[in-house]
Design an enzyme around this catalytic site. Structure first.
Site, short mmCIF file in Angstrom:
data_model
loop_
_atom_site.label_atom_id
_atom_site.label_comp_id
_atom_site.label_asym_id
_atom_site.label_seq_id
_atom_site.Cartn_x
_atom_site.Cartn_y
_atom_site.Cartn_z
N GLY A 50 0.88 -1.17 0.00
CA GLY A 50 0.00 0.00 0.00
C GLY A 50 0.90 1.20 0.00
O GLY A 50 1.80 1.30 -0.83
N SER A 52 3.36 3.17 2.65
CA SER A 52 3.88 3.08 4.02
C SER A 52 3.67 4.36 4.82
O SER A 52 3.45 4.30 6.03
CB SER A 52 5.37 2.70 3.99
OG SER A 52 6.11 3.65 3.25
N CYS A 82 6.27 -5.27 0.47
CA CYS A 82 6.38 -3.94 -0.14
C CYS A 82 6.29 -2.82 0.91
O CYS A 82 7.21 -2.66 1.68
CB CYS A 82 5.37 -3.79 -1.26
SG CYS A 82 5.85 -2.56 -2.48
N ARG A 111 13.06 3.38 -0.19
CA ARG A 111 11.68 3.44 -0.67
C ARG A 111 11.64 3.75 -2.15
O ARG A 111 12.48 4.50 -2.66
CB ARG A 111 10.94 4.57 0.06
CG ARG A 111 9.88 4.09 0.99
CD ARG A 111 9.19 5.28 1.63
NE ARG A 111 7.94 5.60 0.98
CZ ARG A 111 7.53 6.83 0.70
NH1 ARG A 111 8.28 7.87 0.96
NH2 ARG A 111 6.37 7.00 0.13
N HIS A 183 5.06 -8.64 -4.42
CA HIS A 183 3.66 -8.88 -4.01
C HIS A 183 3.19 -10.27 -4.41
O HIS A 183 2.45 -10.40 -5.39
CB HIS A 183 2.74 -7.89 -4.72
CG HIS A 183 2.89 -6.47 -4.27
ND1 HIS A 183 2.14 -5.93 -3.26
CD2 HIS A 183 3.70 -5.49 -4.71
CE1 HIS A 183 2.48 -4.67 -3.08
NE2 HIS A 183 3.42 -4.37 -3.96
N GLU A 185 0.92 -11.92 -3.21
CA GLU A 185 -0.54 -12.04 -3.00
C GLU A 185 -1.33 -11.72 -4.26
O GLU A 185 -2.53 -12.02 -4.31
CB GLU A 185 -0.98 -11.15 -1.83
CG GLU A 185 -1.00 -9.65 -2.08
CD GLU A 185 0.38 -8.99 -2.03
OE1 GLU A 185 1.38 -9.71 -1.88
OE2 GLU A 185 0.43 -7.76 -2.18
N1 GLN Z 1 6.00 2.96 -2.44
C1 GLN Z 1 5.19 2.43 -1.40
C2 GLN Z 1 5.67 2.86 -0.03
O1 GLN Z 1 6.72 3.40 0.11
C3 GLN Z 1 5.10 0.94 -1.45
C4 GLN Z 1 4.35 0.47 -2.66
C5 GLN Z 1 3.63 -0.82 -2.47
O2 GLN Z 1 3.41 -1.30 -1.36
N2 GLN Z 1 3.18 -1.38 -3.56
O3 GLN Z 1 4.99 2.63 0.92
#
Ligand code: GLN
Length: 214
Positions: A50, A52, A82, A111, A183, A185
C-alpha cells in the site's frame, strides 16, 4: 494443530483482501486487524502493500503503533510485503519527512527504489526456503523498496536476477520477521504465504507444548 493458525492482516490501507485470500489458501485462519483487541488474538500478522507513509499515519491514529511494536518485540511473527517491508525496517532511505517505521528488522530499505512507475519490474526469482526445487516465484515490484543494507542476523532469501537492479536484495528473513519487496498475494501463487503460515504454526505448536509442560 487441526485448525490453521490465526493470522491477521493489518487492514488500515493497502491490498488487504488479496492477503486474506492467499492466507486462507495457505491453510491459515485469516482475519483483519484494525484494533488492539484484534491484534491480541492473532498468532502472526501480515503488513500489506500500500503506502507506508499512510499506514504509518493510520497506525498512530488507530493507536496501534505501540501495541504492535510491543508484540513485535515479544516475538510476533510478521510478514511485510512492499510497504510492509518498509514498515518493518529499522532504517528507511527516501522516506517522507516525519515517516516512522515499526522497526524490528535490522535492514536499511530504500523506498520507491525501482522508480515511481505503476508496475516497475517483474521477474521470476528463486526464493530460499520457498521455491526449493520447484518453479521460481513471479516477483511483481510496484513502486517497491529494496534492501540497501542488511544486518548480520538477516538472511537474504532473494535478489533481483537481471536488469538495472540486478543483485539488489528483495526478500529477507530475520528470526520470525519476513519481508519481500514484491507482491506474491497478487499472482495466485500462495507459496510465500505457506512459508509464513508454516513458521507461525511452528511457533504456536511450541507455545502449546511449553504450556503443557507448564
Ligand atoms: N512505495 C510504497 C511505499 O513506500 C510501497 C508500494 C507498495 O506497497 N506497492 O509505501
Amino acid at each position: 494443530m487441526r485448525e490453521g493458525p490465526t493470522i491477521g492482516v493489518l487492514a488500515l490501507q493497502g491490498d488487504v483482501r488479496e492477503h486474506l485470500a492467499a492466507l486462507t489458501a495457505a491453510g491459515a485462519r485469516a482475519v483483519t486487524v484494525r484494533r488492539e483487541r484484534e491484534l491480541a488474538q492473532v498468532d502472526g500478522l501480515v503488513l500489506p502493500g500500500g503506502e507506508s507513509t499512510t499506514i504509518d499515519r493510520l497506525l498512530r491514529t488507530f493507536e496501534l503503533r505501540e501495541p504492535l511494536r510491543e508484540r513485535i518485540a515479544a516475538g510476533l511473527p510478521v510478514y511485510g510485503s512492499c510497504a510492509g517491508m518498509v514498515l518493518l525496517a529499522e532504517r528507511v532511505l527516501d522516506g517522507d519527512q516525519d515517516q516512522r517505521t515499526l522497526g524490528g528488522l535490522d535492514v536499511t530499505v530504500r523506498r520507491n527504489a525501482f522508480g515511481r512507475q505503476v508496475a516497475s519490474w517483474e521477474e521470476d526469482l528463486p526464493v530460499e526456503g520457498v521455491t526449493g526445487g520447484g518453479p521460481d516465484v513471479r516477483a511483481v515490484f510496484i513502486r517497491a523498496p529494496w534492501v540497501e543494507e542488511a544486518g548480520e542476523g538477516v538472511r537474504v532469501l532473494a535478489r533481483v536476477g537481471s536488469g538495472p537492479a540486478a543483485g539488489r536484495i528483495v526478500a529477507v528473513r530475520s528470526g520470525d520477521l519476513l519481508a519481500t519487496s514484491f507482491h506474491p498475494e497478487i499472482t495466485g501463487d500462495d507459496r510465500v504465504h505457506r512459508y509464513f503460515a508454516g513458521l507461525v504454526r511452528d511457533r504456536v505448536q511450541e507455545r502449546v507444548r511449553a504450556e503443557r509442560r507448564g
